[in-house]
Design a protein around this motif. Structure first.
Motif, PDB file in Angstrom:
ATOM      1  N   ASP A 151       0.682  -1.267  -0.031  1.00 35.25           N
ATOM      2  CA  ASP A 151       0.162   0.047   0.016  1.00 35.25           C
ATOM      3  C   ASP A 151       0.800   1.141  -0.165  1.00 35.25           C
ATOM      4  O   ASP A 151       2.299   1.322   0.282  1.00 35.25           O
TER       5      ASP A 151
ATOM      6  N   ASP B 163       0.322   3.987   1.807  1.00 41.04           N
ATOM      7  CA  ASP B 163       0.172   4.830   2.951  1.00 41.04           C
ATOM      8  C   ASP B 163       1.121   4.516   4.037  1.00 41.04           C
ATOM      9  O   ASP B 163       0.889   5.126   5.259  1.00 41.04           O
TER      10      ASP B 163
ATOM     11  N   ARG C  16      -2.203   4.656  10.072  1.00 39.64           N
ATOM     12  CA  ARG C  16      -2.171   5.472   9.035  1.00 39.64           C
ATOM     13  C   ARG C  16      -1.497   6.670   9.652  1.00 39.64           C
ATOM     14  O   ARG C  16      -2.062   7.324  10.655  1.00 39.64           O
TER      15      ARG C  16
ATOM     16  N   GLN D 184       1.276   2.069   5.799  1.00 41.69           N
ATOM     17  CA  GLN D 184       1.140   1.298   6.866  1.00 41.69           C
ATOM     18  C   GLN D 184       1.938   0.049   6.863  1.00 41.69           C
ATOM     19  O   GLN D 184       2.003  -0.635   7.742  1.00 41.69           O
TER      20      GLN D 184
HETATM   21 MG    MG Z   1      -3.932   1.408   4.746  1.00 41.52          MG
END
Ligand code: MG
Ligand code: UDP
Length: 307
Positions: free
Chosen positions: A92, A94, A197, A96
């Protein structure tokens, strides 16, 4: 090319620079050639401009930008299509997922797995996400028989032949391990770090759980009955018609003995079961006809060749 990192993103402008830097550092330390394929899934926050700038500093970056938001599965699908690495890792955008897991995933693939799925054992997400997710993973585990804990982890590594063999559409990205397992590939799991996040917000709402459930049905259906829908629908149709037939036979005997049967609930049940049975049968036959009229070449996948 050794490694492709495929990153789907929707409005993640704040994370991209840090992500690129950390990913590049991890793989550079391994002395492997790599590319980072960003799929901009219709971002409206200037993510694309940031990627354009990053490209100057990191020539390994490639970017595909969708004309609008098509969803994570579509983004992954396009990323898989153009990825050139022997090993393909999805993550991902982001932050994370932790880039330090990349070398470990590569190591797992090199030790013989075709797909290694991350397991966010200690998860940093709101509770309205973690609890349904636990339930979901449990159901998927039971129904598919695959013993992994976190089907929907964004961080996964694949041998390139695996992703080239699996079509990802709709929201089926959640079930890539199931589809790969079904094709006979060796699927493993690795515990990975997970972070809360930092920027932006989650792009999936509560709707994901309904969609996820429908997708599970789809996956179960296509993995088992894709080439033979009549085996499922025929079975259900036969069962239903058989039950209806018995009921009507019983009522016929009563009728010949002079009893009135037209008002009995059982009569309606019998007729209903017969009709439903015929319908299931017809659906199965139509399914078979569809299969017959399309190209069937994807019925099997090839693991290796010796020429
Ligand atoms: Mg995420
Ligand atoms: N994403 C995407 N298209 C979408 C939704 C999400 O490319 O339509 C990306 C998103 O930018 C992120 C990844 O998919 O990189 C996972 O999404 P998110 O972090 O929102 O999901 P969560 O972590 O909440 O499960």
């Amino acid at each position: 090319m050794d490694i492709s990192i495929v990153v789907p993103l929707l409005n993640e402008s704040e994370s991209l620079a840090e992500l690129t830097e950390r990913v590049a550092k991890e793989i550079n330390d391994l002395n492997k050639s790599f590319e980072i394929v960003f799929i901009d899934d219709g971002s409206t926050d200037g993510s694309l401009d940031i990627l354009r700038k990053l490209k100057k500093q990191y020539p390994q970056i490639r970017v595909i930008s969708f004309s609008r938001n098509f969803g994570k599965s579509a983004a992954l699908s396009e990323g898989f299509r153009i990825a050139r690495g022997e090993i393909v890792i999805t993550m991902d955008a982001d932050l994370q997922d932790d880039p330090t897991e990349i070398p470990k995933l590569i190591h797992e693939i090199e030790s013989g797995f075709d797909l290694v799925s991350g397991w966010k054992q200690e998860r940093h997400d709101p509770i309205n996400k973690t609890i349904p997710s636990k339930f979901f993973n449990f159901i998927t585990r039971q129904l598919t028989g695959i013993k992994i804990h976190d089907f929907n982890c964004g961080l996964k590594a694949y041998r390139s032949r695996v992703i080239k063999a699996i079509p990802v559409y709709g929201e089926l990205h959640r079930y890539l391990p199931v589809l790969a397992h079904w094709l006979g590939y060796k699927v493993g799991e690795l515990v990975v770090k997970h972070h809360p996040r930092k920027f932006g917000y989650s792009k999936f709402g509560i709707k994901r759980f309904f969609n996820g459930f429908f997708d599970l049905l789809t996956v179960l259906f296509i993995t088992r009955y894709r080439q033979k829908p009549l085996h499922l629908f025929g079975f259900m149709g036969l069962g239903s018609s058989f039950l209806g037939g018995i009921i009507l036979l019983y009522l016929s005997i009563l009728w010949f003995q002079g009893h009135g049967i037209g008002q009995r609930p059982l009569f309606f049940l019998g007729v209903l079961l017969m009709i439903v049975g015929v319908q299931f049968f017809s659906i199965g036959l139509i399914g078979e006809m569809l299969i017959n009229t399309r190209d069937n070449s994807v019925e099997y996948t090839i693991k290796d060749k010796i020429d």
